[in-house]
Scaffold this motif. Structure first.
Motif, PDB file in Angstrom:
ATOM      1  N   HIS A 146       0.828  -1.200   0.000  1.00 32.33           N
ATOM      2  CA  HIS A 146       0.000   0.000   0.000  1.00 32.33           C
ATOM      3  C   HIS A 146       0.867   1.257   0.000  1.00 32.33           C
ATOM      4  N   GLU A 147       0.343   2.325  -0.588  1.00 32.86           N
ATOM      5  CA  GLU A 147       1.107   3.565  -0.731  1.00 32.86           C
ATOM      6  C   GLU A 147       1.517   4.150   0.617  1.00 32.86           C
ATOM      7  N   ASP A 148       0.601   4.158   1.578  1.00 29.43           N
ATOM      8  CA  ASP A 148       0.932   4.762   2.875  1.00 29.43           C
ATOM      9  C   ASP A 148       2.022   3.976   3.585  1.00 29.43           C
ATOM     10  N   GLY A 149       1.957   2.652   3.500  1.00 26.66           N
ATOM     11  CA  GLY A 149       2.996   1.833   4.114  1.00 26.66           C
ATOM     12  C   GLY A 149       4.331   1.993   3.414  1.00 26.66           C
ATOM     13  N   TYR A 150       4.281   2.096   2.088  1.00 23.33           N
ATOM     14  CA  TYR A 150       5.512   2.302   1.313  1.00 23.33           C
ATOM     15  C   TYR A 150       6.183   3.606   1.715  1.00 23.33           C
ATOM     16  N   GLN A 151       5.394   4.662   1.832  1.00 27.21           N
ATOM     17  CA  GLN A 151       5.957   5.959   2.187  1.00 27.21           C
ATOM     18  C   GLN A 151       6.524   5.943   3.602  1.00 27.21           C
ATOM     19  N   MET A 152       5.838   5.266   4.518  1.00 24.69           N
ATOM     20  CA  MET A 152       6.324   5.183   5.892  1.00 24.69           C
ATOM     21  C   MET A 152       7.672   4.457   5.949  1.00 24.69           C
ATOM     22  N   ILE A 153       7.808   3.380   5.175  1.00 25.18           N
ATOM     23  CA  ILE A 153       9.029   2.574   5.225  1.00 25.18           C
ATOM     24  C   ILE A 153      10.184   3.238   4.495  1.00 25.18           C
TER      25      ILE A 153
END
Length: 249
Positions: free
Chosen positions: A136-143
């Protein structure tokens, strides 16, 4: 005369790698990455201005000297950092390796898909290992600290269209990337891909924390825990529903 066009910016070279592709491999860790993954165990490879400029011919000679150890499966892997930041230079490197009958492999996060990358994928990369950070985009950005997770999936689609082999890599972090929902989402997304030979799971560890401290960077996953054996087994069982082979590194 040596020019930047016939050199690669290298962090380090591993002579007998066994975890970066099939067989025994010479692994060239290139310097520079646009991501800053929370769990990165080689943060010293991130700085695009670091590393050492090494002539491609020197790396080719070293690979040729190692050919007796490669056997039928081994070869050369370029990793990083993000090796495709130097995709233009890698074309010449891989051309030379292929001329010597040496198997080539790219370990990448899939963020770079330009003309040079396409030429590498189409003509010179025998194998690609693609790191899936998050579904997911939000998880990708967080990581990763960066937006636009779709670039990785576009990269995967391009490789799939080529019909050439690809492996996936995925870091398991309890509650962050290792959840049944995310594992099933990844499996369902890639289940119809014909080029994926296996997925390699890399259970989360903190072996690189001292490197972050040496760089005086804040490590944000101090509270993250390692997976239990049961959690790893559960992840394997889920992904075996979708992939030919699931390996835990």
């Amino acid at each position: 005369m040596k020019t930047l066009e016939n050199t690669l910016r290298v962090h380090s070279v591993e002579s007998f790698g066994t975890h970066d592709g099939p067989g025994i491999r010479m692994v060239v860790f290139l310097q520079g990455c646009k991501l800053k993954c929370l769990y990165c165990h080689n943060p010293d490879t991130i700085d695009t201005h670091g590393g050492t400029e090494i002539p491609i011919e020197n790396l080719v000679k070293r690979a040729i000297n190692m050919k007796p150890y490669f056997g039928k499966e081994g070869g050369v892997t370029v990793s990083g950092g993000e090796p495709l930041l130097q995709s233009k230079e890698l074309i010449h490197f891989f051309q030379c390796l292929k001329a010597e009958g040496i198997h080539t492999n790219i370990d990448t996060n899939g963020r770079v898909l330009n003309h040079f990358t396409e030429q590498l994928l189409d003509d010179y990369a025998d194998l690609v290992m693609l790191d899936i950070k998050h579904m997911h985009e939000d998880g990708y950005q967080m990581i990763t600290g960066q937006k636009n997770n779709t670039t990785t999936f576009n990269f995967a689609k391009y490789r799939e269209a080529s019909g050439k082999p690809m492996w996936l890599r995925y870091v398991l972090i309890p509650e962050l990337t290792n959840t049944p929902e995310l594992l099933h989402a990844m499996g369902k997304y890639f289940k119809n891909y014909k080029t994926i030979e296996k997925i390699e799971l890399q259970p989360y560890h903190k072996l690189g924390v001292h490197k972050w401290e040496k760089l005086e960077w804040q490590y944000q996953l101090h509270d993250a825990r390692e997976n239990t054996e049961a959690e790893i087994e559960s992840a394997v069982n889920i992904l075996q529903l979708y992939f030919k082979e699931v390996k835990v590194n």
